[in-house]
Enzyme design. Structure first.
Site, PDB file in Angstrom:
ATOM      1  N   SER A 106      51.958  55.395  60.003  1.00  0.00           N
ATOM      2  CA  SER A 106      52.162  56.041  61.282  1.00  0.00           C
ATOM      3  C   SER A 106      52.988  54.951  62.222  1.00  0.00           C
ATOM      4  CB  SER A 106      50.918  56.520  62.003  1.00  0.00           C
ATOM      5  OG  SER A 106      51.387  57.404  63.361  1.00  0.00           O
ATOM      6  N   ASP A 250      56.316  57.910  61.023  1.00  0.00           N
ATOM      7  CA  ASP A 250      56.101  59.081  59.798  1.00  0.00           C
ATOM      8  C   ASP A 250      56.390  60.205  60.703  1.00  0.00           C
ATOM      9  OD1 ASP A 250      53.709  59.411  61.788  1.00  0.00           O
ATOM     10  OD2 ASP A 250      52.415  60.046  60.138  1.00  0.00           O
TER      11      ASP A 250
END
Length: 457
Positions: A106, A250
């Site tokens: 992420s 992401d």
């Protein structure tokens, strides 16, 4: 059920070849296969979808994870580089997969990576599900009784059009949207949205200026993207653009900036989306779900519109749980992780961008005008790096926190939260007296570091 040690607040995550290795990924694939196979194989095909962000280590981990599934007879579709919400939306719209897995860390730096699993419908797994997978690791390490032999192993297939499929779904959720005449700067953070966001915005007619969209896995999130929006803000001003959008690695987050380069937080975007949905009569329960860290200014701004704010623990899974429990549709975090169930079943930076732009187009309003309507309270966030997050529970620090809360009274808020993905303890204060908040944050930081040094002796 055994206590989880491997899974954090958003899957398994850590520094590659230190906390997270290809061997671990292989074992996790087999352990997850045992879990999914036991619960879902009768209803769905024995195929799992795996996607990843552009980190250098992602394909290594994807291959190992897939091998773990295949050795138990489960086939794997490799979707390639795809935003996390893209995987979730494909799982939500398609029935050909028994589950999915995303390889990403992420918003974390390039040296990190992670694995998170999604069940049918694109939903992240509950704590109990992850505990079951972790418990299965013991079976795998003892020899994996579910391993098949010879030509019974699962096959591998590379899916070439996953990004286009995701973009088509997002576009379907925003029918009739035209962005003609809008000039937008997009910061892809060298991540998974580097293709999808610029491409779809252009399809809708926007003029797009790209930055950090080369998918360089060694630069992902480095001084760019949603965690460093100053870069996109400066570029918006230089290019005389109407606004800017910045994603994380992401793509489940987005932070926007207005034409002056001013940061538009997730809290402000929630305000925009709430106004839009409420105006259409689609904001169920007239409720927005935030967290304990959601700015009090959002709550105050929503009140005149008859919209209330509910708070949960920090984390998108807790927001989603409350949305489902209450029958609500909109929630999110200051970080720009917004869940709009009309758009997707998880946080989706591209879908959030289109929903905000859709409101601006329909109303003819300027983003900077709306930002002025939300008077955000000053917030102090101190991230204290520690060797062990459990130090936040030591008596000296707990006592210091309680004393600080007594001192603040109702004039401000204090939240202390150990990170679920890094060795950090986050100290968060909110109120109007910034100097006082900074002094309290520094005092708590000193107590925490002192307690950590004592624990090492």
């Amino acid at each position: 059920m055994a206590k989880r040690n491997l899974f954090g607040t958003d899957g398994v995550r850590g520094v590659v070849n230190t906390e997270i290795t290809s061997k671990l990924a292989l074992s996790l694939g087999a352990a997850a296969s045992i879990y999914f196979d036991g619960r879902l194989a009768q209803q769905t095909n024995r195929t799992i979808a795996i996607a990843w962000d552009p980190r250098v280590s992602s394909e290594m981990l994807a291959g190992a994870l897939g091998a773990g599934f295949m050795e138990t007879g489960v086939s794997v579709d490799y979707l390639g580089v795809l935003p996390t919400p893209g995987l979730a939306l494909i799982l939500a719209r398609e029935t050909r997969y028994m589950a999915g897995a995303m390889i990403s860390a992420s918003h974390n730096p390039p040296e990190y990576n992670g694995i998170k699993f999604f069940g049918p419908g694109g939903h992240k797994l509950a704590d109990a599900d992850e505990e079951a997978i972790e418990a299965n690791l013991g079976l795998v390490e003892l020899g994996n009784p579910s391993r098949v032999h010879g030509d019974e192993v699962g096959g591998a297939h590379r899916v070439e059009n996953a990004r286009e499929e995701y973009m088509a779904f997002v576009r379907q959720n925003n029918p009739g949207l035209s962005l003609e005449g809008i000039r937008i700067v997009v910061d892809g953070a060298h991540g998974a949205t580097s293709y999808t966001t610029p491409a779809l915005l252009r399809q809708l007619g926007a003029q797009v200026i790209e930055m950090n969209t080369d998918q360089d896995g060694k630069l992902i999130n480095k001084d760019c993207g949603s965690t460093h929006p100053g870069a996109v803000g400066a570029r918006v001003v230089t290019e005389k653009a109407d606004l800017g959008v910045a994603h994380d690695g992401d793509g489940d987050r987005v932070i926007m900036v207005d034409h002056t380069g001013r940061r538009v937080s997730g809290d402000v975007m929630l305000y925009v989306l709430a106004l839009g949905l409420a105006g259409e009569g689609r904001l169920t329960g007239n409720t927005v779900v935030g967290t304990v860290l959601t700015n009090l200014g959002l709550e105050k701004a929503l009140e005149p519109h008859g919209v209330r704010l509910e708070r949960t623990s920090v984390g998108d899974r807790y927001i989603l749980d409350r949305l489902n429990e209450g029958g609500f549709v909109l929630g999110g975090e200051e970080s720009g992780h917004i869940i709009n169930l009309y758009q997707n079943v998880t946080g989706d930076g591209l879908a959030t961008t289109l929903a905000v732009l859709g409101y601006l187009v329909r109303t003819g309003r300027d983003l900077s005008e709306i930002v002025d309507e939300v008077e955000l309270y000053p917030q102090i966030a101190e991230n204290v790096r520690v060797k062990d997050n459990t130090i936040a529970s030591c008596p000296e620090f707990v006592a210091a926190v309680e004393a600080a809360r007594m001192e603040l009274g109702n004039a401000a808020r204090l939240v202390v939260r150990p990170s679920g993905t890094e060795p950090l303890v986050r100290i968060f204060l909110e109120g109007k007296n910034t100097e006082r908040l900074m002094a309290l944050a520094e005092r708590l930081k000193r107590v925490l570091l002192s307690a950590g040094q004592q624990g090492e002796e």
